[in-house]
Write a protein that holds these residues in place. Structure first.
Motif, PDB file in Angstrom:
ATOM      1  N   LEU A   1       0.830  -1.206   0.000  1.00 43.44           N
ATOM      2  CA  LEU A   1       0.000   0.000   0.000  1.00 43.44           C
ATOM      3  C   LEU A   1       0.863   1.255   0.000  1.00 43.44           C
ATOM      4  O   LEU A   1       0.558   2.235  -0.704  1.00 43.44           O
ATOM      5  N   GLU A   2       1.931   1.242   0.776  1.00 41.92           N
ATOM      6  CA  GLU A   2       2.834   2.397   0.789  1.00 41.92           C
ATOM      7  C   GLU A   2       3.466   2.609  -0.585  1.00 41.92           C
ATOM      8  O   GLU A   2       3.567   3.745  -1.068  1.00 41.92           O
ATOM      9  N   GLU A   3       3.871   1.522  -1.209  1.00 40.92           N
ATOM     10  CA  GLU A   3       4.479   1.632  -2.536  1.00 40.92           C
ATOM     11  C   GLU A   3       3.456   2.091  -3.573  1.00 40.92           C
ATOM     12  O   GLU A   3       3.775   2.900  -4.454  1.00 40.92           O
ATOM     13  N   GLN A   4       2.229   1.588  -3.438  1.00 42.05           N
ATOM     14  CA  GLN A   4       1.195   1.974  -4.404  1.00 42.05           C
ATOM     15  C   GLN A   4       0.891   3.466  -4.311  1.00 42.05           C
ATOM     16  O   GLN A   4       0.602   4.115  -5.320  1.00 42.05           O
ATOM     17  N   ALA A   5       0.945   4.015  -3.110  1.00 40.31           N
ATOM     18  CA  ALA A   5       0.703   5.450  -2.941  1.00 40.31           C
ATOM     19  C   ALA A   5       1.775   6.281  -3.638  1.00 40.31           C
ATOM     20  O   ALA A   5       1.545   7.450  -3.975  1.00 40.31           O
ATOM     21  N   ILE A   6       2.927   5.676  -3.881  1.00 41.41           N
ATOM     22  CA  ILE A   6       4.019   6.390  -4.548  1.00 41.41           C
ATOM     23  C   ILE A   6       3.956   6.201  -6.061  1.00 41.41           C
ATOM     24  O   ILE A   6       4.080   7.164  -6.826  1.00 41.41           O
ATOM     25  N   VAL A   7       3.729   4.964  -6.496  1.00 43.14           N
ATOM     26  CA  VAL A   7       3.845   4.670  -7.930  1.00 43.14           C
ATOM     27  C   VAL A   7       2.532   4.830  -8.687  1.00 43.14           C
ATOM     28  O   VAL A   7       2.537   5.019  -9.906  1.00 43.14           O
ATOM     29  N   ASP A   8       1.401   4.742  -7.993  1.00 39.30           N
ATOM     30  CA  ASP A   8       0.100   4.815  -8.667  1.00 39.30           C
ATOM     31  C   ASP A   8      -0.492   6.204  -8.456  1.00 39.30           C
ATOM     32  O   ASP A   8      -1.250   6.446  -7.514  1.00 39.30           O
ATOM     33  N   ASP A   9      -0.152   7.101  -9.331  1.00 39.25           N
ATOM     34  CA  ASP A   9      -0.587   8.488  -9.189  1.00 39.25           C
ATOM     35  C   ASP A   9      -2.105   8.610  -9.183  1.00 39.25           C
ATOM     36  O   ASP A   9      -2.675   9.441  -8.478  1.00 39.25           O
ATOM     37  N   GLU A  10      -2.779   7.761  -9.944  1.00 36.39           N
ATOM     38  CA  GLU A  10      -4.235   7.862 -10.066  1.00 36.39           C
ATOM     39  C   GLU A  10      -4.963   7.347  -8.827  1.00 36.39           C
ATOM     40  O   GLU A  10      -6.119   7.707  -8.589  1.00 36.39           O
TER      41      GLU A  10
END
Length: 546
Positions: free
Chosen positions: A209-218
């Protein structure tokens, strides 16, 4: 037989069906099976308003056995189109009958094997609302839908079913959800986040989830929202960073993310920042560690009034945790007794549950204006987030609620004029129904505040603003529009509650906020600014609960 029929027990519905067949039961001149046979001629449309569909749904639970039979033999229809129509219309009927016939879950799982993508998506949508248990049979039917190449809506709906399933989800679901984070479609990745929300205390999930908040701008905010539910301490810092980005960007901030570029980039940036604040507010006491940095954000003009509102919401939650127990010795006093009076909820599902609250509300309004305003404010506060989460850049409703708080703390003409001014807001019909009704609930709540002698703006006079406010709040929680049709939709809309549950939820919110004040224990309105002032003076140190 009707009384013994249970939506989760197919055997009881079959007994009801057999009894009705023997009695010659008909709906508008035809048997249920005759109406179902006519469905083959109706093209698939969600909740089609055609005669056959309406008559089948009118039979309610009595139609479920025949609908399940029709699903099983749909392949025997005269043509492929008739089969498609029958499948879609039967699925739509099962999703319309109230209460939802959860005993039809196995039949709906079988529909997922059908080759028609639209029918599969309809079945998945109904299964999401029925919340099946995570049985091996259910997982064998749903998990393959996540691999439907070229059919993002089916993958999205399948993920929604997994997120809604009861029981702890097995490891294979966690693995599948993690794989969805790399899907090419934003909506599928978003639903994957919702599935991961079912795996608390899983370090791999939290890291993802932390990584997704960084890589998934949308899906940045949605990833942080889910993270805040599972590990608030790990999400708050990142949410504050997103909130602070709502200020005018500086050169040292670096290039903006892709979603903040282009003609609508500024609007999205402000929305993301304000939504981040709202996520912190919904943490309640768990968001208390954010009070100090939030206080520093009060200087960012574009975030007003949300920073103050979030701080008040967190402080109110702290106050509730620290508050002394209710004084039961005062429950016999007239106001407390009126608040605790049982509501005569309707026995028939055809009656509007929110209307059952009218006599109770009238008994409370008889205690004076302050009580009426407090009751309306509690109802409006319960649904305000439905509006804010969908249109955070429109802060009229939030300002209206804050103005009502100020009027209750000091009922002056100046504060009444502020309520009249900011409460005179009419939402657009292009809002989603829940947001539309939530905004109207706040609008009506403001009508409970006495008009100043020299009003700053003319307003429509409501005969019963309190009743209208509570009715609108109930409609908001069940995602139904009030007054007229709301034509919009939003992915921010939560799963709607049923009308009976919505009415009980609003009733509970009113009692929870007004009763502590009525019995003299503590005041959710006036004690909140006092505690906030004390916490600021003490460096935002939260004392331990008594």
């Amino acid at each position: 037989m009707w009384r013994k029929a249970r939506p989760d027990d197919l055997a009881s519905l079959r007994r009801l069906d057999a009894a009705l067949v023997r009695s010659g039961y008909q709906v508008e001149g035809k048997t249920v099976r005759e109406w179902i046979a006519a469905l083959a001629g109706d093209r698939i449309r969600w909740f089609d308003g055609r005669d056959a569909h309406d008559r089948v749904c009118q039979a309610g639970l009595a139609a479920v056995p025949a609908l399940i039979e029709a699903l099983a033999r749909a392949d025997q229809e005269a043509s492929w189109q008739a089969t498609r129509n029958m499948l879609g219309q039967c699925v739509a009927a099962l999703g319309t009958i109230d209460p939802l016939p959860t005993c039809a879950i196995p039949a709906l799982l079988d529909v997922l094997r059908q080759p028609v993508a639209r029918v599969r998506r309809m079945a998945l949508a109904v299964l999401t609302r029925m919340r099946p248990r995570a049985t091996p049979m259910a997982l064998r039917a749903v998990l393959p839908c996540l691999k439907e190449r070229g059919d993002a809506p089916t993958r999205q709906h399948a993920a929604q079913v997994l997120a809604a399933m009861q029981d702890p989800l097995p490891e294979e679901v966690r693995v599948a959800a993690l794989s969805l984070l790399g899907d090419a479609h934003r909506a599928v990745r978003r639903e994957g986040l919702h599935v991961l929300a079912r795996f608390p205390r899983d370090e791999e999930v939290l890291t993802a989830l932390e990584e997704q908040a960084i890589v998934d701008d949308e899906n940045r905010n949605e990833a942080l929202r889910v993270l805040s539910l599972l590990a608030p301490a790990r999400a708050i810092t990142r949410l504050l960073e997103v909130a602070s980005s709502a200020r005018s960007r500086r050169q040292e901030d670096g290039p903006p993310p892709p979603s903040w570029r282009g003609p609508l980039g500024e609007t999205r940036r402000l929305e993301d920042g304000k939504r981040a604040l709202l996520f912190i507010a919904r943490l309640g006491v768990r968001g208390a560690e954010a009070l100090a940095p939030l206080d520093a954000l009060r200087s960012v003009e574009v975030l007003a009034p949300y920073v103050d509102a979030v701080m008040d919401d967190i402080t109110r939650a702290v106050l509730r945790q620290q508050a002394p127990p209710l004084r039961t010795d005062r429950f016999q006093e007239p106001l407390c007794a009126a608040l605790l009076t049982d509501v005569a909820w309707p026995a028939e599902r055809t009656e509007e549950p929110s209307l059952a609250l009218r006599p109770w509300l009238e008994s409370l309004a008889a205690f004076g204006t302050e009580v009426e305003v407090r009751v309306a404010l509690a109802a409006a506060r319960r649904v305000l987030w439905l509006w804010e989460s969908q249109d955070p850049n429109n802060d009229w409703s939030r300002r209206a609620v804050m103005a009502m708080d100020r009027w209750l703390c000091e009922p002056s003409e100046e504060h009444a004029a502020q309520v009249a001014e900011v409460g005179n807001f009419t939402p657009s019909q292009f809002c989603a129904p829940d947001a539309f009704s939530a905004a109207w609930a706040v609008n009506y709540a403001c009508g409970c505040v006495p008009r100043p002698s020299a009003p700053v703006a003319s307003r429509r006079t409501e005969e019963d603003p309190l009743g209208a406010c509570v009715h609108a709040a109930c409609r908001a929680l069940s995602r139904r529009s009030v007054i007229t049709f709301a034509l919009g939709a939003s992915e921010e809309s939560p799963e709607p509650l049923s009308p009976p549950v919505s009415a009980r939820e609003v009733h509970r919110a009113i009692v929870d906020e007004v009763l502590p004040w009525a019995c003299g224990a503590w005041d959710p309105v006036k004690d909140t600014p006092r505690l906030r002032k004390a916490l600021r003076a003490d460096g935002w140190r939260i004392p331990s609960a008594p």
